[in-house]
Design an enzyme around this catalytic site. Structure first.
Site, PDB file in Angstrom:
ATOM      1  N   GLU A 485      29.088  40.908  27.512  1.00  0.00           N
ATOM      2  CA  GLU A 485      28.804  41.490  26.199  1.00  0.00           C
ATOM      3  C   GLU A 485      28.799  40.449  25.086  1.00  0.00           C
ATOM      4  O   GLU A 485      28.619  40.799  23.920  1.00  0.00           O
ATOM      5  CB  GLU A 485      29.812  42.601  25.905  1.00  0.00           C
ATOM      6  CG  GLU A 485      29.653  43.786  26.843  1.00  0.00           C
ATOM      7  CD  GLU A 485      30.776  44.806  26.717  1.00  0.00           C
ATOM      8  OE1 GLU A 485      30.534  45.977  27.049  1.00  0.00           O
ATOM      9  OE2 GLU A 485      31.887  44.429  26.284  1.00  0.00           O
ATOM     10  N   LYS A 589      31.806  36.325  28.575  1.00  0.00           N
ATOM     11  CA  LYS A 589      32.998  37.163  28.431  1.00  0.00           C
ATOM     12  C   LYS A 589      33.592  37.535  29.790  1.00  0.00           C
ATOM     13  O   LYS A 589      34.799  37.555  29.968  1.00  0.00           O
ATOM     14  CB  LYS A 589      32.634  38.426  27.657  1.00  0.00           C
ATOM     15  CG  LYS A 589      33.802  39.362  27.376  1.00  0.00           C
ATOM     16  CD  LYS A 589      33.331  40.611  26.642  1.00  0.00           C
ATOM     17  CE  LYS A 589      34.478  41.548  26.329  1.00  0.00           C
ATOM     18  NZ  LYS A 589      34.030  42.819  25.738  1.00  0.00           N
ATOM     19  N   GLN A 590      32.736  37.847  30.745  1.00  0.00           N
ATOM     20  CA  GLN A 590      33.192  38.307  32.057  1.00  0.00           C
ATOM     21  C   GLN A 590      32.078  38.069  33.057  1.00  0.00           C
ATOM     22  O   GLN A 590      30.964  37.689  32.695  1.00  0.00           O
ATOM     23  CB  GLN A 590      33.546  39.783  32.010  1.00  0.00           C
ATOM     24  CG  GLN A 590      32.348  40.701  31.796  1.00  0.00           C
ATOM     25  CD  GLN A 590      32.739  42.131  31.508  1.00  0.00           C
ATOM     26  OE1 GLN A 590      33.128  42.456  30.398  1.00  0.00           O
ATOM     27  NE2 GLN A 590      32.623  42.990  32.507  1.00  0.00           N
TER      28      GLN A 590
END
Length: 758
Positions: A485, A589-590
């Site tokens: 995101e 972010k991930q």
């Protein structure tokens, strides 16, 4: 940067200090729940400093007005809120005329303990007033035997000097949501009654969106030893009773309070008063100790099926135990109308009850640790909301079904544009969970029944959402947000495109197994042919020189830096950088590309997995709670064991050590499965292939051994890994073949294989 507040105790959360600046963190960490309701670890007597009072009832929510700068076609009308409901534990306490308040008053010998074996929360301290010392001891739990019950015990002892104590147990509906956009109260009083069993009924206020209003009614019963009864009292949205005692030095008074809660989800409003009274009358036929024993026994049954034991590393043991406790406190499959919210019963951030986290992160855990019906309930939750998912797609002018990013009732209720419109990969997660359930259980009844209806509608969405690029001769997905995101509105996110193509192939293959269902659902041969064409022609960005799948079309045009080039003072980025700077950076972010490689590991060679891991992980800041576990599992798979262990510790102790500096807002419930996944799928290498379960384990440094239990196709397996060997035994069920390091072994009793065979 971590923040250590609690002692390291394998099966408990304990502290002997109280820092006024960490009370919200303490409240989050000592949250309790029983599936029907839950509450933060608030102090019964209240707290005059910064705190977050929160009690939450499963399935009770409110459609708060969406607050945006401008409106867009298809935008959700409201933002769903998990509601802070009336306080069930509120108990005013005065000692020698002074309100007991740990923010303003003087106290010593503070102790707080949450027992992870049975969910019992205890707290004690000495309160000092006018040269006297009074010992206050609190204990409470939410019963999992009768989930409508909250039970408390308060013990007050005059340690030195004579003291007068006054206690007012009550039900308090004067509550607010911290995340209200406009600061309103969301509740109105319906009725209240005083007397020996005070009761209070609150209803969510009217809303303009036509969603149902909820009524929550609670009653309370109190028994007191050593107190004089001072009668009952009531005020707007508040009822209770009063007790007082004159305690000579060394004397003790004890109060027990039982609260019963029902909602309009389960009981007709007109029957609430009777239902609450019946619950209290039944509860009154057993002692507090008996209720605690019954609830504890059920917890013991859960742990017999699910406990992970780590020898030689108490921090790791505490981490996995805490996470499993909180997951089972939030959800255990009793009600298919419910799902698992990102904060569970521990806070209000994120508002909604359901994200894609459930399907990707939680379904694998519940498949292995609970009865198959628990996972079926999670799948049924989505099936029940298929009409609403069709509505969501229609709001975007698209065919088929678009499952929401955030929802309580199936209608999208998220208030961020880039999430609502663009993070459509969640649709693929719904389909993946159906396949995951089928692969793990071997049960095709759901897939060929309700499941295929969901798959068809999701496939219709993807087929309408893609567009054909005449320039490249491929199908593309523009204007999306992937799992990362920290990038919005990108074209051809590799993970989203790969997942969409897989859904189309899986749906078409499944329809071939049940051709009659294709006719029932109106899927023509031409439509199926179109799905095959899109799946085979999907554009999947990659770079041959680097040997990696490219996160999206322009990712490699960014200034590519590794996380170790960042100043630690700038972390987390979302608190120190402007959003514009975050979006333009390469920092992830991930897991994004790696999320896809986790889900579809067998589609890639070990070399592909490792190249992509070593390219993307160094740019990943792990500022999502969902990040560390996926990276840990993949690190184990590609042989990067030190990295796997490092990231396990992060996912296991994310909240315990407050890694992301946000645990005070509530726990990261839906990511808590990550610690279990990192052990079982990562360190132990559990995979299900071709209907057979297998393991390829190693024992992490600092661990002497670890063991866990998994359920698989009517069996329960016990697995123990030491530094020397792996042992597999069948606790329940018939003998079966289990693969160890790729070699089948017939398990009837216990099989022992040396680790060196890896």
């Amino acid at each position: 940067m971590t923040q250590r507040v609690f002692d390291v105790e394998p099966w408990a959360i304990t502290t002997h200090t109280l820092d006024a600046g960490a009370v919200r963190l303490v409240e989050s960490m000592t949250s309790t729940g029983n599936g029907h309701m839950g509450m933060r670890g608030n102090f019964e007597e209240g707290y005059g400093g910064d705190c977050h009072q929160g009690t939450y009832i499963a399935g009770v929510w409110f459609p708060d007005r969406t607050r945006v700068g401008w409106w867009k076609n298809g935008y959700p009308q409201y933002f769903g809120k998990a509601l802070n409901a009336m306080s069930l534990i509120a108990t005013g306490i005065r000692v020698n005329g002074e309100d007991v308040d740990l923010f303003r008053g003087r106290f010593e010998n503070f102790s707080l303990r949450l027992d992870l074996r049975n969910g019992v929360l205890t707290r004690s301290f000495d309160y000092l007033v006018d040269g006297t010392r009074t010992r206050l001891e609190f204990e409470r739990f939410l019963s999992i035997a009768t989930t409508e019950l909250s039970l408390q015990r308060l013990r007050l002892t005059a340690v030195s000097g004579d003291v007068r104590v006054e206690v007012s147990p009550q039900l308090d509906g004067n509550v607010h949501n911290l995340d209200s956009n406009y600061g309103e109260q969301f509740w109105e009083e319906r009725w209240r009654t005083a007397g020996d069993q005070p009761a209070l009924s609150m209803e969510t206020r009217p809303n303009p969106f036509g969603t149902p209003r909820f009524t929550v009614t609670a009653g309370m019963a109190v028994s007191a030893e050593g107190f004089a009864d001072g009668g009952s009292f009531d005020a707007p949205a508040r009822v209770g009773r009063r007790f007082a005692a004159e305690l000579g030095e060394g004397h003790t008074a004890i109060l027990h309070k039982t609260a019963a809660v029902v909602t309009s989800r389960d009981v007709d409003e007109d029957a609430h008063a009777t239902a609450v009274a019946d619950l209290l009358d039944a509860a009154g036929r057993s002692s507090y100790e008996r209720h605690r024993a019954e609830s504890s026994a059920l917890w013991e049954q859960r742990w017999a099926r699910a406990a992970v034991v780590i020898d030689g590393d108490d921090e790791a043991q505490q981490g996995i135990q805490f996470n499993l406790f909180q997951l089972f406190s939030t959800y255990y499959g009793e009600d298919e109308r419910l799902n698992i919210g990102p904060k569970g019963f521990t806070g209000e951030k994120y508002g909604g009850a359901t994200y894609w986290d459930t399907e990707v992160y939680l379904v694998p855990l519940y498949l292995a640790l609970a009865r198959p019906e628990v996972t079926r309930a999670l799948l049924a939750y989505r099936y029940r909301q298929l009409p609403q998912a069709r509505h969501n797609a229609g709001q975007q002018g698209l065919a088929g079904a678009l499952y929401p990013m955030v929802t309580f009732n199936g209608i999208e209720c998220h208030n961020e544009w880039e999430i609502t419109f663009e993070e459509i990969h969640r649709n693929g997660a719904i389909a993946y969970a159906i396949a995951d359930y089928t692969r793990y259980t071997g049960d095709t009844a759901y897939l060929h029944g309700p499941g295929i209806e969901v798959l068809v509608e999701i496939s219709r969405f993807w087929a309408d959402r893609v567009h054909y690029s005449a320039r490249t001769g491929t199908f593309m997905l523009h204007g999306v947000t992937g799992p990362n995101e920290y990038e919005n509105n990108v074209n051809n996110n590799w993970y989203t495109n790969y997942l969409a193509a897989w859904v189309l192939r899986f749906t078409e293959t499944t329809l071939a197994e049940v051709p009659a269902r294709a006719e029932e659902l109106g899927v023509s041969a031409e439509e199926r042919s179109r799905w095959r064409e899109i799946a085979s022609g999907m554009y999947l960005p990659e770079d041959a020189e680097l040997g990696v799948k490219v996160q999206h079309d322009t990712f490699l045009d960014k200034e590519l830096r590794t996380v170790d080039s960042l100043d630690p003072a700038e972390r987390p980025l979302n608190r120190h950088w402007s959003w514009d700077r975050v979006l333009r950076s390469c920092f992830i972010k991930q897991a994004d590309v790696l999320q896809g490689m986790y889900l579809f590991e067998d589609d890639f060679t070990p070399d592909e997995l490792r190249r992509n891991y070593e390219f993307y992980e160094p740019m990943t800041v792990h500022e999502s709670s969902l990040s560390a576990s996926i990276h840990s599992i993949l690190a184990s798979a590609v042989g990067l064991r030190d990295k796997a262990i490092e990231l396990y510790r992060r996912t296991a102790r994310l909240d315990l050590d407050n890694y992301n500096s946000d645990t005070e807002d509530g726990l990261h419930i839906t990511s808590m499965s990550g610690s279990w996944l990192a052990i079982v799928q990562g360190f132990a290498g559990m995979r299900v292939r071709g209907g057979r379960i297998g393991f390829s384990p190693f024992c992490p440094e600092r661990w002497d051994a670890y063991s866990f239990t998994v359920g698989f196709r009517d069996r329960v397996l016990d697995v123990r890994v030491t530094r020397e060997d792996v042992r597999i035994g069948i606790r329940e069920g018939e003998p079966m073949d289990v693969e160890l390091f790729g070699v089948p072994h017939a398990v009837d009793g216990e099989v022992v294989v040396p680790l060196r065979e890896a």
